[in-house]
Write an enzyme that holds these catalytic residues in place. Structure first.
Site, mmCIF file in Angstrom:
data_model
loop_
_atom_site.group_PDB
_atom_site.id
_atom_site.type_symbol
_atom_site.label_atom_id
_atom_site.label_comp_id
_atom_site.label_asym_id
_atom_site.label_seq_id
_atom_site.Cartn_x
_atom_site.Cartn_y
_atom_site.Cartn_z
ATOM 1 C CD GLU A 135 6.339 -1.492 -6.030
ATOM 2 O OE1 GLU A 135 6.644 -0.581 -5.775
ATOM 3 O OE2 GLU A 135 7.266 -1.979 -7.449
ATOM 4 C CG PHE A 143 3.530 2.068 -6.592
ATOM 5 C CD1 PHE A 143 2.861 1.864 -7.928
ATOM 6 C CD2 PHE A 143 4.515 3.180 -6.486
ATOM 7 C CE1 PHE A 143 2.990 3.038 -8.757
ATOM 8 C CE2 PHE A 143 4.289 4.409 -6.666
ATOM 9 C CZ PHE A 143 3.677 4.038 -7.484
#
Length: 317
Positions: free
Chosen positions: A59, A84
């Site tokens: 991410e 996330f």
């Protein structure tokens, strides 16, 4: 405005609008975190493989790469699961995107309770709060697939960073193409005089259901949908407070830092009135179906109606 019982996944509206945007604008790039099938971004990748980048479950890299693309004049949409992306990627979103004033659209998928069956750790109930806290960040939470498409187009046209919250599972379609959409402007789904129900995202249909329950008792409830949490439509909030003298907020998110907090902050500074907040309360998600979680967290029309009755009672008292 059209209210029907048609059910459609918000992610479907997102993917459809993204492809239309890609056809019209060659600067649109889509980045994903190895969940393109769940996010439906694979559809964009099939049509525009040269503008689709899968960075894997990384991410922070997704956000950093998106910021770099924006610095090159591109219009990147950075996609991953909301918990996330906003959690692990918070520092990159804050510094590389917002602080640097990059026009990146951060797209949080599987938002709210729609990831319920994937496990408690996958339920983002704090993502709006995190993104709302970042200076200069616009936060959009559409109520259905049709409005999601409008939000995609608005995010592209916006000159700064945007957080777009996308639900996975189907919800009632409450808007149509004629329904107005402007960042920072709430829309009235139903007019009323006795209490205001302010809603966002997947809670819009529950708020309309609550208005029906209250109407059976002779209580006239207005329902106002805030697809933009930041910048909040403060004028609409204050007008609602003036009209009805009492408000209930309803969100599929923690009441800490979300719509309820934003509305309370607005009211306390300008027009304090009795208010109740419906949402999750300082709690992590749990496993189950979306329906089960709506019951578990008290996000149903009946819960909103109960909150409205308490507001009316406090106002009269």
């Amino acid at each position: 405005m059209s209210q029907t019982t048609r059910i459609r996944e918000p992610r479907d509206g997102y993917a459809e609008a993204l492809i239309e945007l890609g056809r019209a604008h060659e600067d649109v790039f889509v980045l994903d975190g190895d969940c393109s099938k769940a996010n439906y971004t694979f559809r964009f990748g099939e049509e525009f493989p040269e503008r689709f980048i899968n960075l894997g479950i990384a991410e922070c890299d997704i956000v950093g790469t998106a910021a770099g693309l924006a610095a090159m004049g591109k219009a990147p949409f950075a996609n991953a699961y909301a918990n996330f992306l906003t959690g692990r990627g918070f520092d990159q979103i804050r510094v590389s995107v917002a602080y640097s004033d990059r026009a990146v659209t951060i797209v949080g998928h599987n938002a709210g309770t729609t990831a319920a069956q994937e496990g408690a750790t996958h339920l983002p109930l704090e993502d709006v709060s995190l993104m709302r806290s970042i200076p200069g960040m616009t936060v959009l939470v559409p109520c259905d697939a049709v409005e999601m498409g409008k939000a995609v187009r608005a995010a592209y046209a916006h000159s700064g960073p945007v957080y777009l919250r996308v639900g996975k599972l189907g919800v009632p379609v409450l808007t149509d193409e004629a329904t107005p959409f402007e960042i920072g402007r709430a829309i009235t789904l139903r007019e009323g005089a006795d209490v205001s129900l302010l809603t966002t995202g997947a809670m819009a249909s529950e708020a309309l259901g609550a208005a029906d329950l209250l109407a059976a008792e002779g209580i006239s409830a207005e329902v106002v949908h805030h697809h933009t949490i930041k910048p909040l439509d403060a004028d609409s909030v204050l007008a609602s407070a003036e009209r009805t003298g009492g408000l209930v907020t309803a969100e599929e998110h923690s009441i800490i830092g979300g719509l309820g907090s934003a509305v309370a902050e607005t009211l306390i500074e300008a027009r304090p009135v009795p208010m109740e907040r419906v949402g999750t309360r300082d709690a992590f998600g749990v496993s189950g179906t979306m329906d089960e979680l709506f019951d578990h967290f008290g996000l149903r029309a009946a819960n909103i109606a109960d909150a409205a009755r308490r507001v009316i009672g406090r106002r009269r008292g």
